[in-house]
Design an enzyme around this catalytic site. Structure first.
Site, PDB file in Angstrom:
ATOM      1  NE  ARG A  43      -2.701  -4.454  -2.786  1.00 36.50           N
ATOM      2  CZ  ARG A  43      -2.251  -3.757  -1.751  1.00 36.50           C
ATOM      3  NH1 ARG A  43      -2.535  -2.476  -1.642  1.00 36.50           N
ATOM      4  NH2 ARG A  43      -1.504  -4.340  -0.833  1.00 36.50           N
ATOM      5  CB  CYS A  75      -0.902   0.034   1.234  1.00 36.79           C
ATOM      6  SG  CYS A  75      -2.119  -1.268   1.286  1.00 36.79           S
TER       7      CYS A  75
HETATM    8  C1  BEZ Z   1       0.542  -4.501   1.948  1.00 38.78           C
HETATM    9  O1  BEZ Z   1       1.741  -4.691   1.929  1.00 38.78           O
HETATM   10  O2  BEZ Z   1       0.059  -3.463   1.516  1.00 38.78           O
HETATM   11  C2  BEZ Z   1      -0.348  -5.547   2.500  1.00 38.78           C
HETATM   12  C3  BEZ Z   1       0.079  -6.840   2.494  1.00 38.78           C
HETATM   13  C4  BEZ Z   1      -0.735  -7.831   3.028  1.00 38.78           C
HETATM   14  C5  BEZ Z   1      -1.967  -7.500   3.564  1.00 38.78           C
HETATM   15  C6  BEZ Z   1      -2.386  -6.171   3.548  1.00 38.78           C
HETATM   16  C7  BEZ Z   1      -1.578  -5.196   3.009  1.00 38.78           C
END
Ligand code: BEZ
Length: 242
Positions: free
Chosen positions: A152, A70
């Site tokens: 997402r 993110c």
């Molecule tokens: C992330 O790195 O954005 C992420 C990874 C796993 C679950 C939620 C977010």
């Protein structure tokens, strides 16, 4: 009460619950009006999509603040935010995290030199959705992944607040911001002119025109000798980019 009435009541209750659950996680479809919501953001209260009526909009959901994928997405989005601005497009990002978390996260992201580039200033709002209202309205909670964290999601919404494109990615895969920009440009082009964009189209490439509806129309098109048009088959017509 007789048994038939009791069974009918149970059936009705089950159907109502099922309908409520289905609606809770329904993804709004292309052509539908973008669901309305009011939310608190890092830039103040937002009434979406009405605050941005008359402009293109992209709504991004993400699973959680202070997570690696993110974080790279928000920074990459900020890298090309001016391009979206030139395309008259407002960006809104949301997650189920609280507003204080968003504010701290933005502060942290603005201090990062991703891939040794200069740090960015995040010019778009991050909306908090602690009650899951937005997530439910936009079908961003996919229960087999999580009932409290969004996947997402991307919604491209036109100036009349209609949904034009939707994408969904799992938490493990970062989105390609250039692809989202490419789709936006393609949508805007098709909106302005009666053209279509072929597979792998990039801005500046030749575009397609709708297929002729009949052999007669195809023959008429072929006889016009228009230097801007060329065909590979009677149903496959390109228009040269100027
Ligand atoms: C992330 O790195 O954005 C992420 C990874 C796993 C679950 C939620 C977010």
């Amino acid at each position: 009460m007789n048994t038939k009435i009791i069974l009918a009541c149970i059936l009705l209750l089950s159907l109502t619950t099922l309908a409520q659950q289905t609606e809770t996680y329904r993804i709004p479809l292309i052509g539908e009006s973008a669901p309305k919501f009011t939310g608190q953001s890092t830039q103040g209260p937002i009434h979406f999509p009405d605050d941005y009526y008359g402009h293109w909009k992209i709504l991004f959901s993400h699973p959680a603040d202070f997570t690696p994928v993110c974080s790279t997405e928000i920074i990459e989005l900020a890298e090309i935010q001016d391009d979206f601005g030139k395309l008259d497009t407002k960006i809104v990002v949301m997650s189920t995290d609280g507003l204080n978390s968003h504010i701290e996260w933005v502060r942290s992201l603005q201090s990062i030199n991703l891939y040794d580039r200069e740090s960015v200033t995040i010019g778009f709002p991050l909306v908090s959705d602690p009650d899951l209202e937005i997530s439910k309205k936009y079908g961003m909670l996919h229960p087999e992944y999580s009932t409290t964290r969004d996947v997402r999601g991307v919604f491209i919404i036109n100036p009349e607040n209609k949904i034009c494109a939707t994408f969904f990615y799992p938490a493990s895969t970062g989105r390609n911001m250039d692809e989202i920009k490419r789709v936006l440009i393609a949508l805007q082009l098709s909106d302005k002119r009666d053209v279509l964009t072929p597979a792998n189209w990039q801005p500046g490439d030749d575009v397609l025109i709708p297929s002729p509806a009949s052999i007669e129309e195809a023959e008429k098109l072929a006889s016009k000798d228009n230097p801007d048009l060329y065909s590979l088959e009677w149903y496959l017509w390109y228009k040269k980019s100027k």
